[in-house]
Design a protein around this motif. Structure first.
Motif, PDB file in Angstrom:
ATOM      1  N   LEU A  32      32.634  51.079  43.688  1.00  0.00           N
ATOM      2  CA  LEU A  32      33.360  50.158  42.819  1.00  0.00           C
ATOM      3  C   LEU A  32      34.604  49.547  43.481  1.00  0.00           C
ATOM      4  O   LEU A  32      34.862  48.359  43.281  1.00  0.00           O
ATOM      5  N   PRO A  33      35.377  50.298  44.281  1.00  0.00           N
ATOM      6  CA  PRO A  33      36.502  49.641  44.964  1.00  0.00           C
ATOM      7  C   PRO A  33      36.062  48.496  45.878  1.00  0.00           C
ATOM      8  O   PRO A  33      36.741  47.464  45.955  1.00  0.00           O
ATOM      9  N   ALA A  34      34.938  48.667  46.553  1.00  0.00           N
ATOM     10  CA  ALA A  34      34.438  47.599  47.425  1.00  0.00           C
ATOM     11  C   ALA A  34      34.032  46.374  46.611  1.00  0.00           C
ATOM     12  O   ALA A  34      34.286  45.234  47.016  1.00  0.00           O
ATOM     13  N   VAL A  35      33.436  46.609  45.460  1.00  0.00           N
ATOM     14  CA  VAL A  35      33.048  45.493  44.589  1.00  0.00           C
ATOM     15  C   VAL A  35      34.301  44.789  44.070  1.00  0.00           C
ATOM     16  O   VAL A  35      34.362  43.565  44.019  1.00  0.00           O
ATOM     17  N   LEU A  36      35.305  45.569  43.709  1.00  0.00           N
ATOM     18  CA  LEU A  36      36.562  44.995  43.222  1.00  0.00           C
ATOM     19  C   LEU A  36      37.186  44.083  44.273  1.00  0.00           C
ATOM     20  O   LEU A  36      37.650  42.986  43.957  1.00  0.00           O
ATOM     21  N   ASP A  68      40.017  55.309  37.181  1.00  0.00           N
ATOM     22  CA  ASP A  68      40.748  55.591  38.422  1.00  0.00           C
ATOM     23  C   ASP A  68      40.667  54.435  39.419  1.00  0.00           C
ATOM     24  O   ASP A  68      41.662  54.091  40.065  1.00  0.00           O
ATOM     25  N   VAL A  69      39.501  53.833  39.539  1.00  0.00           N
ATOM     26  CA  VAL A  69      39.326  52.717  40.486  1.00  0.00           C
ATOM     27  C   VAL A  69      40.238  51.555  40.104  1.00  0.00           C
ATOM     28  O   VAL A  69      40.917  50.976  40.959  1.00  0.00           O
ATOM     29  N   PHE A  70      40.288  51.225  38.821  1.00  0.00           N
ATOM     30  CA  PHE A  70      41.110  50.092  38.406  1.00  0.00           C
ATOM     31  C   PHE A  70      42.602  50.414  38.458  1.00  0.00           C
ATOM     32  O   PHE A  70      43.410  49.537  38.755  1.00  0.00           O
ATOM     33  N   VAL A  71      42.972  51.663  38.201  1.00  0.00           N
ATOM     34  CA  VAL A  71      44.379  52.056  38.346  1.00  0.00           C
ATOM     35  C   VAL A  71      44.793  51.912  39.807  1.00  0.00           C
ATOM     36  O   VAL A  71      45.874  51.384  40.111  1.00  0.00           O
ATOM     37  N   GLU A  72      43.939  52.345  40.725  1.00  0.00           N
ATOM     38  CA  GLU A  72      44.234  52.187  42.154  1.00  0.00           C
ATOM     39  C   GLU A  72      44.327  50.712  42.527  1.00  0.00           C
ATOM     40  O   GLU A  72      45.144  50.321  43.364  1.00  0.00           O
ATOM     41  N   GLY A  73      43.486  49.894  41.897  1.00  0.00           N
ATOM     42  CA  GLY A  73      43.539  48.455  42.148  1.00  0.00           C
ATOM     43  C   GLY A  73      44.859  47.841  41.733  1.00  0.00           C
ATOM     44  O   GLY A  73      45.335  46.875  42.345  1.00  0.00           O
ATOM     45  N   LEU A  89      41.119  46.891  33.312  1.00  0.00           N
ATOM     46  CA  LEU A  89      41.581  48.066  32.555  1.00  0.00           C
ATOM     47  C   LEU A  89      41.699  47.729  31.076  1.00  0.00           C
ATOM     48  O   LEU A  89      41.329  48.534  30.217  1.00  0.00           O
ATOM     49  N   GLY A  90      42.212  46.548  30.781  1.00  0.00           N
ATOM     50  CA  GLY A  90      42.301  46.115  29.381  1.00  0.00           C
ATOM     51  C   GLY A  90      40.940  46.061  28.724  1.00  0.00           C
ATOM     52  O   GLY A  90      40.765  46.524  27.587  1.00  0.00           O
ATOM     53  N   ASP A  91      39.958  45.518  29.435  1.00  0.00           N
ATOM     54  CA  ASP A  91      38.592  45.461  28.897  1.00  0.00           C
ATOM     55  C   ASP A  91      38.019  46.859  28.706  1.00  0.00           C
ATOM     56  O   ASP A  91      37.347  47.135  27.712  1.00  0.00           O
ATOM     57  N   LEU A  92      38.293  47.740  29.648  1.00  0.00           N
ATOM     58  CA  LEU A  92      37.776  49.104  29.581  1.00  0.00           C
ATOM     59  C   LEU A  92      38.377  49.861  28.398  1.00  0.00           C
ATOM     60  O   LEU A  92      37.672  50.572  27.684  1.00  0.00           O
ATOM     61  N   ILE A  93      39.662  49.689  28.168  1.00  0.00           N
ATOM     62  CA  ILE A  93      40.328  50.360  27.047  1.00  0.00           C
ATOM     63  C   ILE A  93      39.732  49.891  25.725  1.00  0.00           C
ATOM     64  O   ILE A  93      39.550  50.680  24.795  1.00  0.00           O
TER      65      ILE A  93
END
Length: 142
Positions: A32-36, A68-73, A89-93
């Protein structure tokens, strides 16, 4: 080749099996980080596929590793990538339920810590997004 890989990942993340599957948790940490990153640094058709892939991951892979991936982003120095991460992150929440919140306690703790950093930070767009996410979290946990 990148587009084909993203199409594959999009199909993989568009699968209900990734919600509670140990394989996906390890896979998400790596992929996921690579996709981000592909949402910012590639040609437009790659960016579009990467964003679709992330949308599917948000919809179907609601596990702590995704948070975790989006927080790191959000911690990246690249402003565009950080803003995209905050948006995801907003969408995920919004997709979280109370059970998810309880199961992902440590990741949500990291998220809240990051949101507080953004609220105290200088980037207005990040600050505004963080405030909105905090409101959504408060309504989630009651």
């Amino acid at each position: 080749m990148i587009k084909n890989a993203l199409l594959f990942l999009k199909e993989l993340f568009n699968n209900e099996l990734c919600k509670n599957n140990n394989f996906y948790s390890h896979f998400i940490k790596v992929v996921l980080p690579a996709v981000l990153i592909k949402t910012c640094y590639e040609k437009n058709f790659i960016v579009i596929e990467a964003k679709k892939c992330l949308s599917y991951a948000i919809s179907n892979c609601t596990i702590s590793e995704t948070v975790d991936v989006f927080v790191e982003g959000c911690n990246t120095k690249n402003g565009v990538l950080a803003e995209l991460s905050m948006g995801y992150l907003g969408d995920l929440i919004k997709k979280m339920d109370k059970k998810y919140y309880e199961e992902c306690g440590e990741s949500v703790h990291k998220l809240v810590k990051q949101l507080n950093i953004e609220i105290d930070g200088k980037r207005m767009k990040m600050k505004k997004s963080a405030e909105t996410i905090i409101k959504d979290l408060k309504s989630l946990i009651g």
